[in-house]
Design a protein around this motif. Structure first.
Motif, PDB file in Angstrom:
ATOM      1  N   ALA A 139       0.821  -1.211   0.000  1.00 44.96           N
ATOM      2  CA  ALA A 139       0.000   0.000   0.000  1.00 44.96           C
ATOM      3  C   ALA A 139       0.857   1.265   0.000  1.00 44.96           C
ATOM      4  O   ALA A 139       0.419   2.308  -0.486  1.00 44.96           O
ATOM      5  CB  ALA A 139      -0.926  -0.003   1.222  1.00 44.96           C
ATOM      6  N   ARG A 140       2.088   1.180   0.534  1.00 40.99           N
ATOM      7  CA  ARG A 140       2.927   2.367   0.658  1.00 40.99           C
ATOM      8  C   ARG A 140       4.120   2.374  -0.290  1.00 40.99           C
ATOM      9  O   ARG A 140       4.949   3.287  -0.229  1.00 40.99           O
ATOM     10  CB  ARG A 140       3.452   2.477   2.102  1.00 40.99           C
ATOM     11  N   ARG A 141       4.216   1.384  -1.168  1.00 42.08           N
ATOM     12  CA  ARG A 141       5.430   1.246  -1.974  1.00 42.08           C
ATOM     13  C   ARG A 141       5.632   2.384  -2.962  1.00 42.08           C
ATOM     14  O   ARG A 141       6.765   2.615  -3.417  1.00 42.08           O
ATOM     15  CB  ARG A 141       5.396  -0.081  -2.730  1.00 42.08           C
ATOM     16  N   ASP A 142       4.566   3.100  -3.329  1.00 40.17           N
ATOM     17  CA  ASP A 142       4.711   4.208  -4.277  1.00 40.17           C
ATOM     18  C   ASP A 142       4.970   5.536  -3.586  1.00 40.17           C
ATOM     19  O   ASP A 142       5.383   6.497  -4.238  1.00 40.17           O
ATOM     20  CB  ASP A 142       3.464   4.311  -5.157  1.00 40.17           C
ATOM     21  N   ALA A 143       4.740   5.597  -2.266  1.00 43.82           N
ATOM     22  CA  ALA A 143       4.989   6.843  -1.533  1.00 43.82           C
ATOM     23  C   ALA A 143       6.482   7.078  -1.354  1.00 43.82           C
ATOM     24  O   ALA A 143       6.942   8.226  -1.313  1.00 43.82           O
ATOM     25  CB  ALA A 143       4.295   6.793  -0.172  1.00 43.82           C
ATOM     26  N   ALA A 144       7.234   6.015  -1.227  1.00 40.61           N
ATOM     27  CA  ALA A 144       8.693   6.089  -1.094  1.00 40.61           C
ATOM     28  C   ALA A 144       9.250   4.720  -1.418  1.00 40.61           C
ATOM     29  O   ALA A 144       8.566   3.702  -1.226  1.00 40.61           O
ATOM     30  CB  ALA A 144       9.086   6.512   0.324  1.00 40.61           C
ATOM     31  N   ASP A 145      10.476   4.664  -1.897  1.00 38.88           N
ATOM     32  CA  ASP A 145      11.105   3.369  -2.141  1.00 38.88           C
ATOM     33  C   ASP A 145      11.345   2.685  -0.795  1.00 38.88           C
ATOM     34  O   ASP A 145      12.059   3.217   0.062  1.00 38.88           O
ATOM     35  CB  ASP A 145      12.439   3.542  -2.870  1.00 38.88           C
ATOM     36  N   LEU A 146      10.784   1.514  -0.621  1.00 35.88           N
ATOM     37  CA  LEU A 146      10.915   0.787   0.641  1.00 35.88           C
ATOM     38  C   LEU A 146      12.135  -0.130   0.645  1.00 35.88           C
ATOM     39  O   LEU A 146      12.507  -0.643   1.705  1.00 35.88           O
ATOM     40  CB  LEU A 146       9.642  -0.020   0.913  1.00 35.88           C
ATOM     41  N   TYR A 147      12.716  -0.356  -0.521  1.00 34.14           N
ATOM     42  CA  TYR A 147      13.959  -1.117  -0.660  1.00 34.14           C
ATOM     43  C   TYR A 147      14.890  -0.300  -1.538  1.00 34.14           C
ATOM     44  O   TYR A 147      14.445   0.450  -2.411  1.00 34.14           O
ATOM     45  CB  TYR A 147      13.715  -2.488  -1.311  1.00 34.14           C
ATOM     46  N   TRP A 148      16.188  -0.468  -1.345  1.00 37.55           N
ATOM     47  CA  TRP A 148      17.136   0.163  -2.257  1.00 37.55           C
ATOM     48  C   TRP A 148      17.008  -0.493  -3.622  1.00 37.55           C
ATOM     49  O   TRP A 148      16.828  -1.699  -3.725  1.00 37.55           O
ATOM     50  CB  TRP A 148      18.566   0.018  -1.742  1.00 37.55           C
TER      51      TRP A 148
END
Length: 350
Positions: A139-148
């Motif tokens: 749900a939040r993966r497009d708000a910020a990169d959650l992985y490098w």
């Protein structure tokens, strides 16, 4: 849930021409898949990552995954008997969260091991406090990169997301001052980017979360991990203890985890050390129950990367025995290094 400011968005790595086409990396890097927009994915390795997304066959079918379900139920029962709160956290693989960045369908994220494990545990509702990150991360993966993009590990945003979920599951008050911690920035060659030819660098912005907590103990394995000449090869069995008298929560927490936790000031261990008055971290997928019984923390947390579930749980893990074996390994590595240097020295015949 804490906000995910633009500060944590990973900058795209130096582009490799094949990234846009989403093809397999060149023969020099057979373990890495280049997806869209600079996203790199681990596809092989000792865990045979792409084979884990199968209910039957592969390296982690449901029958093998059931061993982890039973292990977690047993851990919860042991903790209940000791009067210790328990939670288990699985860190999803990057393929599970960012499968939409694959240019070709390498795996079916719906069959991710973490999702299948969660389904198994719902049949034993309430038996295990299991922190499921998949829905929250997707749900939040497009708000910020959650992985490098060029590494297998999570970014500060991904780590904070897990931290908030874990605090909520354990009724811990999060540390409200974490957003004010200093941040360093620089280009870095990460674990996947280093496997490409040419390598892909990434701009990393990383907070130093560890501020008020003090590391008051580290064992020999952690000292070996922090010895540059060993290159981080020796890590399982690291043990560190932190104290933080002014923490928001007056309790003692014991954490068994892997590189997503680590003993660094930048990952989950540091966040938890800033949250409780005493934290112990052990680098292991398995629990030393003699240690838990002896120390009797208020909370026990176990964390593991999704792909590591391909290895079955081990009974009778002993931190003391592991430390002894790792020290012997370090001596062997030191001797091998000395031997190589001696053989390559001028005037030494081989």
């Amino acid at each position: 849930m804490s906000r995910l400011p633009g500060l944590w968005r990973a900058w795209p790595p130096a582009r490799n021409p094949s990234c846009a086409r989403g093809r397999l990396a060149p023969p020099q890097s057979p373990l890495v898949y280049e997806g869209r927009d600079g996203w790199l994915f681990l596809t092989g390795g000792s865990n045979y990552v792409t084979t884990l997304y199968q209910r039957e066959g592969g390296n982690l079918p449901d029958a093998a995954l059931a061993r982890w379900r039973d292990e977690l139920i047993d851990r919860q029962a042991r903790c209940d008997a000791l009067g210790v709160r328990y939670a288990h956290l699985v860190v999803p693989d990057k393929l599970t969260i960012y499968g939409d960045s694959q240019a070709a369908g390498l795996v079916d994220p719906a069959l991710a091991p973490a999702r299948r494990l969660s389904e198994m545990l719902t049949q034993h509702r309430g038996a295990v406090r299991h922190v499921d990150l998949i829905g929250t991360m997707r749900a939040r993966r497009d708000a910020a990169d959650l992985y490098w993009r060029t590494d297998t590990h999570w970014t500060p945003a991904g780590c904070r997301l897990a931290y908030d979920a874990l605090c909520a599951a354990l009724d811990l008050a999060p540390n409200e001052e974490l957003d004010s911690r200093p941040v360093t920035e620089g280009g870095r060659l990460m674990d996947l980017g280093a496997r490409l030819d040419p390598p892909a660098w990434e701009t990393i912005r990383e907070p130093r979360w560890l501020r008020d907590a003090s590391r008051i103990y580290e064992n020999a394995v952690l000292r070996l991990l922090e010895t540059p000449s060993l290159g981080g090869e020796i890590h399982v069995g690291c043990h560190a203890r932190f104290e933080n008298p002014g923490a928001p929560n007056t309790c003692r927490l014991m954490l068994f985890g892997d590189s997503f936790c680590a003993a660094s000031p930048h990952r989950l261990t540091a966040l938890l050390a800033e949250t409780v008055t005493e934290l112990e971290f052990v680098w292991s997928a398995n629990v030393d129950w003699r240690m838990v019984t002896r120390r009797k923390p208020d909370i026990l947390v176990t964390e593991m990367a999704e792909r590591f579930m391909s290895a079955p749980p081990a009974a009778n893990f002993s931190l003391r025995r592991t430390e002894w074996r790792q020290r012997l390994l370090a001596r062997r590595r030191g001797f091998e290094r000395w031997l190589r240097e001696r053989r390559s020295a001028p005037g030494v015949s081989t």
